[in-house]
Design a protein around this motif. Structure first.
Motif, mmCIF file in Angstrom:
data_model
loop_
_atom_site.group_PDB
_atom_site.id
_atom_site.type_symbol
_atom_site.label_atom_id
_atom_site.label_comp_id
_atom_site.label_asym_id
_atom_site.label_seq_id
_atom_site.Cartn_x
_atom_site.Cartn_y
_atom_site.Cartn_z
ATOM 1 N N ILE A 1 4.352 18.232 -11.960
ATOM 2 C CA ILE A 1 5.071 16.974 -11.747
ATOM 3 C C ILE A 1 4.119 15.885 -11.271
ATOM 4 O O ILE A 1 4.139 14.771 -11.768
ATOM 5 N N SER A 2 3.281 16.220 -10.291
ATOM 6 C CA SER A 2 2.372 15.213 -9.758
ATOM 7 C C SER A 2 1.136 15.882 -9.183
ATOM 8 O O SER A 2 1.244 16.738 -8.303
ATOM 9 N N GLY A 3 -0.030 15.482 -9.681
ATOM 10 C CA GLY A 3 -1.301 15.970 -9.176
ATOM 11 C C GLY A 3 -1.982 14.891 -8.357
ATOM 12 O O GLY A 3 -1.404 14.350 -7.411
ATOM 13 N N TYR A 4 -3.192 14.543 -8.759
ATOM 14 C CA TYR A 4 -3.964 13.532 -8.035
ATOM 15 C C TYR A 4 -3.237 12.189 -8.025
ATOM 16 O O TYR A 4 -2.674 11.771 -9.037
ATOM 17 N N ARG A 5 -3.238 11.550 -6.871
ATOM 18 C CA ARG A 5 -2.759 10.170 -6.738
ATOM 19 C C ARG A 5 -3.831 9.363 -6.016
ATOM 20 O O ARG A 5 -4.341 9.795 -4.981
ATOM 21 N N SER A 6 -4.118 8.195 -6.533
ATOM 22 C CA SER A 6 -5.076 7.305 -5.878
ATOM 23 C C SER A 6 -4.452 6.711 -4.614
ATOM 24 O O SER A 6 -3.239 6.802 -4.394
ATOM 25 N N TYR A 7 -5.281 6.102 -3.803
ATOM 26 C CA TYR A 7 -4.812 5.418 -2.602
ATOM 27 C C TYR A 7 -3.710 4.417 -2.964
ATOM 28 O O TYR A 7 -2.658 4.383 -2.327
ATOM 29 N N SER A 8 -3.944 3.615 -4.004
ATOM 30 C CA SER A 8 -2.956 2.594 -4.367
ATOM 31 C C SER A 8 -1.673 3.215 -4.916
ATOM 32 O O SER A 8 -0.573 2.721 -4.644
ATOM 33 N N GLN A 9 -1.772 4.310 -5.658
ATOM 34 C CA GLN A 9 -0.559 4.994 -6.131
ATOM 35 C C GLN A 9 0.235 5.561 -4.957
ATOM 36 O O GLN A 9 1.455 5.464 -4.927
ATOM 37 N N GLN A 10 -0.469 6.133 -3.979
ATOM 38 C CA GLN A 10 0.206 6.677 -2.806
ATOM 39 C C GLN A 10 0.839 5.561 -2.000
ATOM 40 O O GLN A 10 1.952 5.705 -1.492
ATOM 41 N N ALA A 11 0.156 4.423 -1.886
ATOM 42 C CA ALA A 11 0.708 3.276 -1.157
ATOM 43 C C ALA A 11 1.995 2.805 -1.813
ATOM 44 O O ALA A 11 2.990 2.517 -1.124
ATOM 45 N N SER A 12 2.001 2.746 -3.121
ATOM 46 C CA SER A 12 3.194 2.310 -3.842
ATOM 47 C C SER A 12 4.351 3.282 -3.627
ATOM 48 O O SER A 12 5.488 2.859 -3.359
ATOM 49 N N LEU A 13 4.071 4.591 -3.732
ATOM 50 C CA LEU A 13 5.107 5.597 -3.530
ATOM 51 C C LEU A 13 5.645 5.537 -2.097
ATOM 52 O O LEU A 13 6.853 5.496 -1.876
ATOM 53 N N TYR A 14 4.739 5.527 -1.136
ATOM 54 C CA TYR A 14 5.144 5.509 0.272
ATOM 55 C C TYR A 14 5.960 4.243 0.580
ATOM 56 O O TYR A 14 7.016 4.319 1.214
ATOM 57 N N ASP A 15 5.487 3.102 0.110
ATOM 58 C CA ASP A 15 6.206 1.845 0.358
ATOM 59 C C ASP A 15 7.604 1.864 -0.255
ATOM 60 O O ASP A 15 8.547 1.330 0.330
ATOM 61 N N SER A 16 7.745 2.496 -1.421
ATOM 62 C CA SER A 16 9.077 2.575 -2.038
ATOM 63 C C SER A 16 10.011 3.419 -1.174
ATOM 64 O O SER A 16 11.192 3.102 -1.033
ATOM 65 N N TYR A 17 9.497 4.494 -0.583
ATOM 66 C CA TYR A 17 10.310 5.323 0.314
ATOM 67 C C TYR A 17 10.666 4.575 1.595
ATOM 68 O O TYR A 17 11.774 4.714 2.109
#
Length: 180
Positions: A51-67
């Motif tokens: 489902i999800s492997g490596y995430r960059s800093y910016s991808q993680q920031a986007s996911l976390y901010d959406s939560y």
């Protein structure tokens, strides 16, 4: 070792060599192990899907901010790492699911054939379930039976599994919250 007390350094860390495995990226050694895990599961009649492997800093920031926007920060902090604190950013973590999509990224994943197979066998391929049930006060995250963390060989994964968490294995303090 990444947790709420141990951020990546630098926060924007990117692994040197990422390779694709079934559409997701992992470090080469983790990708090889994941490929073997998925093949063994399939041979046992179980289809494990990445489902999800490596995430960059910016991808993680986007996911976390959406939560944070959806649930508020206190809940977001229990279901997703802040950017710079994510195991996905190391290239050693893979969220898995089953082909049907049933219980994807939910605790009930543990009751599916893929979830049961992973819990019983992932250590044989160097993986652990990083956020096990009952370890929330240690890891700071809700139970995630889908979140596999590559730790290395079979012996190491079995040793970590027997201790329950990476924190316990390494003799580290619990990290239920981010440090100020």
């Amino acid at each position: 070792m990444v947790n709420k007390h141990r951020p990546l350094n630098p926060a924007t860390y990117v692994p040197a060599k990422l390779v694709r495995v079934q559409g997701e990226r992992l470090r080469a050694e983790a990708a090889d192990a994941y490929t073997q895990l998925a093949k063994a599961a399939k041979a046992a009649g179980v289809n494990i899907m990445p489902i999800s492997g490596y995430r960059s800093y910016s991808q993680q920031a986007s996911l976390y901010d959406s939560y944070v926007r959806q649930y508020g920060q206190s809940t977001a902090d229990t279901i997703a790492a802040r950017p710079g604190y994510s195991e996905h950013q190391t290239g050693l973590a893979m969220d898995i699911g089953n082909a049907s999509g049933i219980c994807a990224l939910q605790a009930c994943f543990a009751t599916t054939p893929a979830g049961k197979w992973a819990a019983e066998n992932c250590w044989k391929y160097g993986f652990i379930i990083r956020y096990p049930a009952g370890a929330e006060a240690t890891t700071g995250y809700t139970y995630e039976p889908w979140h596999l963390r590559y730790v290395g060989g079979q012996d190491l994964a079995n040793a970590v599994k027997s201790k329950g968490t990476l924190e316990a294995y390494f003799g580290l303090e619990a990290a239920p919250d981010y440090l100020p």
